[in-house]
Design a protein around this motif. Structure first.
Motif, mmCIF file in Angstrom:
data_model
loop_
_atom_site.group_PDB
_atom_site.id
_atom_site.type_symbol
_atom_site.label_atom_id
_atom_site.label_comp_id
_atom_site.label_asym_id
_atom_site.label_seq_id
_atom_site.Cartn_x
_atom_site.Cartn_y
_atom_site.Cartn_z
ATOM 1 N N VAL A 154 17.064 75.449 -17.250
ATOM 2 C CA VAL A 154 16.624 76.662 -16.560
ATOM 3 C C VAL A 154 15.105 76.697 -16.573
ATOM 4 N N GLN A 155 14.520 76.321 -15.460
ATOM 5 C CA GLN A 155 13.059 76.254 -15.378
ATOM 6 C C GLN A 155 12.419 77.633 -15.446
ATOM 7 N N THR A 156 13.178 78.660 -15.075
ATOM 8 C CA THR A 156 12.634 80.012 -15.055
ATOM 9 C C THR A 156 13.207 80.868 -16.181
ATOM 10 N N ALA A 157 13.584 80.249 -17.305
ATOM 11 C CA ALA A 157 14.102 81.011 -18.440
ATOM 12 C C ALA A 157 13.040 81.991 -18.933
ATOM 13 N N PRO A 158 13.440 83.190 -19.369
ATOM 14 C CA PRO A 158 12.465 84.173 -19.857
ATOM 15 C C PRO A 158 11.622 83.627 -21.003
ATOM 16 N N GLU A 159 10.350 84.005 -21.033
ATOM 17 C CA GLU A 159 9.427 83.504 -22.049
ATOM 18 C C GLU A 159 9.838 83.910 -23.460
ATOM 19 N N SER A 160 10.562 85.007 -23.589
ATOM 20 C CA SER A 160 10.904 85.521 -24.918
ATOM 21 C C SER A 160 11.966 84.675 -25.624
ATOM 22 N N MET A 168 17.909 64.233 -22.347
ATOM 23 C CA MET A 168 17.330 64.044 -21.028
ATOM 24 C C MET A 168 18.306 63.266 -20.147
ATOM 25 N N HIS A 169 18.429 63.718 -18.924
ATOM 26 C CA HIS A 169 19.228 62.975 -17.959
ATOM 27 C C HIS A 169 18.524 62.946 -16.620
ATOM 28 N N SER A 206 14.588 75.815 -6.716
ATOM 29 C CA SER A 206 15.160 74.624 -6.113
ATOM 30 C C SER A 206 15.317 73.529 -7.158
ATOM 31 N N PRO A 207 16.273 72.613 -6.968
ATOM 32 C CA PRO A 207 16.439 71.503 -7.914
ATOM 33 C C PRO A 207 15.132 70.773 -8.147
ATOM 34 N N SER A 208 14.934 70.257 -9.381
ATOM 35 C CA SER A 208 13.649 69.658 -9.734
ATOM 36 C C SER A 208 13.374 68.371 -8.978
ATOM 37 N N TYR A 209 14.396 67.784 -8.357
ATOM 38 C CA TYR A 209 14.156 66.541 -7.627
ATOM 39 C C TYR A 209 13.611 66.797 -6.224
ATOM 40 N N ALA A 268 12.785 56.722 -6.992
ATOM 41 C CA ALA A 268 12.992 57.079 -8.397
ATOM 42 C C ALA A 268 12.788 58.587 -8.570
ATOM 43 N N LEU A 269 13.711 59.209 -9.260
ATOM 44 C CA LEU A 269 13.640 60.652 -9.491
ATOM 45 C C LEU A 269 13.338 60.926 -10.960
ATOM 46 N N PRO A 270 12.539 61.949 -11.261
ATOM 47 C CA PRO A 270 12.167 62.233 -12.657
ATOM 48 C C PRO A 270 13.368 62.749 -13.450
ATOM 49 N N PRO A 271 13.424 62.447 -14.755
ATOM 50 C CA PRO A 271 14.511 62.973 -15.578
ATOM 51 C C PRO A 271 14.330 64.473 -15.806
ATOM 52 N N TYR A 272 15.378 65.124 -16.288
ATOM 53 C CA TYR A 272 15.302 66.550 -16.573
ATOM 54 C C TYR A 272 15.905 66.808 -17.950
ATOM 55 N N ALA A 273 15.514 67.921 -18.543
ATOM 56 C CA ALA A 273 15.956 68.253 -19.898
ATOM 57 C C ALA A 273 17.095 69.256 -19.857
ATOM 58 N N LEU A 274 18.134 68.970 -20.611
ATOM 59 C CA LEU A 274 19.169 69.955 -20.879
ATOM 60 C C LEU A 274 18.881 70.549 -22.252
ATOM 61 N N SER A 275 18.889 71.869 -22.331
ATOM 62 C CA SER A 275 18.464 72.557 -23.545
ATOM 63 C C SER A 275 19.425 73.676 -23.894
#
Length: 327
Positions: A154-160, A168-169, A206-209, A268-275
């Protein structure tokens, strides 16, 4: 604990005397010397201005005032033993609880199977519940305790919120097994001309890719936007000309069913983090601490795992020298 006039530790002395009716046995139960027990009992007598327990043939018998206080004291001590103290000595093997996880339908395919397998072994009386909610609602759900963790990217997760990176995938493209035009890799011409299915989750960017495609000057022929990952392979089975770019782990799950196959995208597409994300209110809650550790351990062996031992609030701007990629 103390107030100006009363030491709450004396409630344990009162409770032991109610149950044992003996200074000697009550002292042994509390791990006190008989002298210390007598001193504590005298303090109780002084505070309540009553003998509280008097010696009779049946032992130390409660006075009328002690009998009047006994129900309240027993309620307080029972609450401490059954509700408060267990929070400090969490035992997953005996706990009965339903943990609620916020995730997408993709998250259910990726996260739930291995989590369920481990949970059934180490916490057999616990259950799981999953929710898919818009990003603006996530913080309130986690803060209220109606949800325990958010799992995903979630790239827009709340800062708190606190965040801990799990693994990473990357992204890959999937095509129908009925599609004979595409071989092991897509050409740029095929990628730009074939109709795409994309997933647009409510409240998400939008998707990070997308940026990677744009930086390469690629133009996708987007035919369908859907909020559901799970519908993609079924749509491709009916419409073999469709293609989609999805997270690699999800593509691997889809390919096991023989409906789609994985191919290399033309760039080539950049990897992304699952958290995993959680609210500061529950940062020290023993059950949630244990759940976070279980999630971390479950995905430690995943490819390209990058899990740190500490967690920090999700930074959106550089603050106090914290790195955006550290978790």
């Amino acid at each position: 604990m103390h107030t100006d006039a009363f030491d709450y530790n004396l409630l344990t002395v009162f409770d032991a005397m109610l149950r044992e009716r003996s200074v000697t046995r009550a002292a042994a139960q509390l791990g006190l010397t008989q002298s210390a027990m007598s001193h504590a009992l005298n303090r109780l007598r002084e505070f309540f201005d009553d003998p509280l327990f008097v010696k009779t043939a049946a032992g130390m018998t409660p006075t009328i005032k002690a009998e009047a206080l006994s129900e309240t004291v027993l309620e307080v001590m029972t609450a401490m033993r059954t509700r408060v103290l267990p929070q400090a000595s969490f035992d997953p093997a005996t706990m009965q609880r339903t943990f609620t996880l916020c995730m997408t339908d993709m998250g259910e395919l990726v996260f739930l199977p291995p989590l369920m397998k481990r949970l059934r072994v180490v916490a057999p009386h616990c259950k799981l519940r999953s929710l898919q909610v818009p990003v603006p609602q996530i913080e309130a759900l986690l803060a209220s305790g109606d949800a325990d963790l958010l799992l995903g990217s979630v790239q827009t997760a709340p800062e708190s919120l606190f965040r801990q990176q799990l693994f990473m995938h990357g992204f890959v493209t999937i095509v129908s097994t009925k599609n004979r035009q595409v071989r092991e890799a897509l050409t740029i011409e095929q990628f730009e001309s074939m109709p795409h299915v994309t997933v647009s989750l409510a409240g998400r960017t939008s998707p990070s890719y997308d940026a990677a495609f744009e930086s390469q000057g690629l133009k996708r022929n987007i035919y369908l936007h859907t909020p559901h990952f799970l519908s993609i392979p079924l749509l491709m089975e009916q419409q073999p000309e469709l293609i989609a770019t999805v997270p690699e782990e999800l593509a691997n799950v889809f390919s096991r069913y023989g409906i789609v196959r994985v191919v290399k995208p033309p760039v080539a597409l950049p990897p992304y983090a699952l958290s995993q994300y959680w609210h500061p209110r529950f940062h020290h809650d023993p059950a949630i601490v244990w759940l976070r550790q279980l999630v971390k351990q479950t995905f430690d062996s995943y490819p390209e795992t990058d899990v740190s031992s500490d967690a920090r609030p999700v930074p959106r701007r550089a603050k106090s020298g914290r790195s955006k990629r550290n978790t």
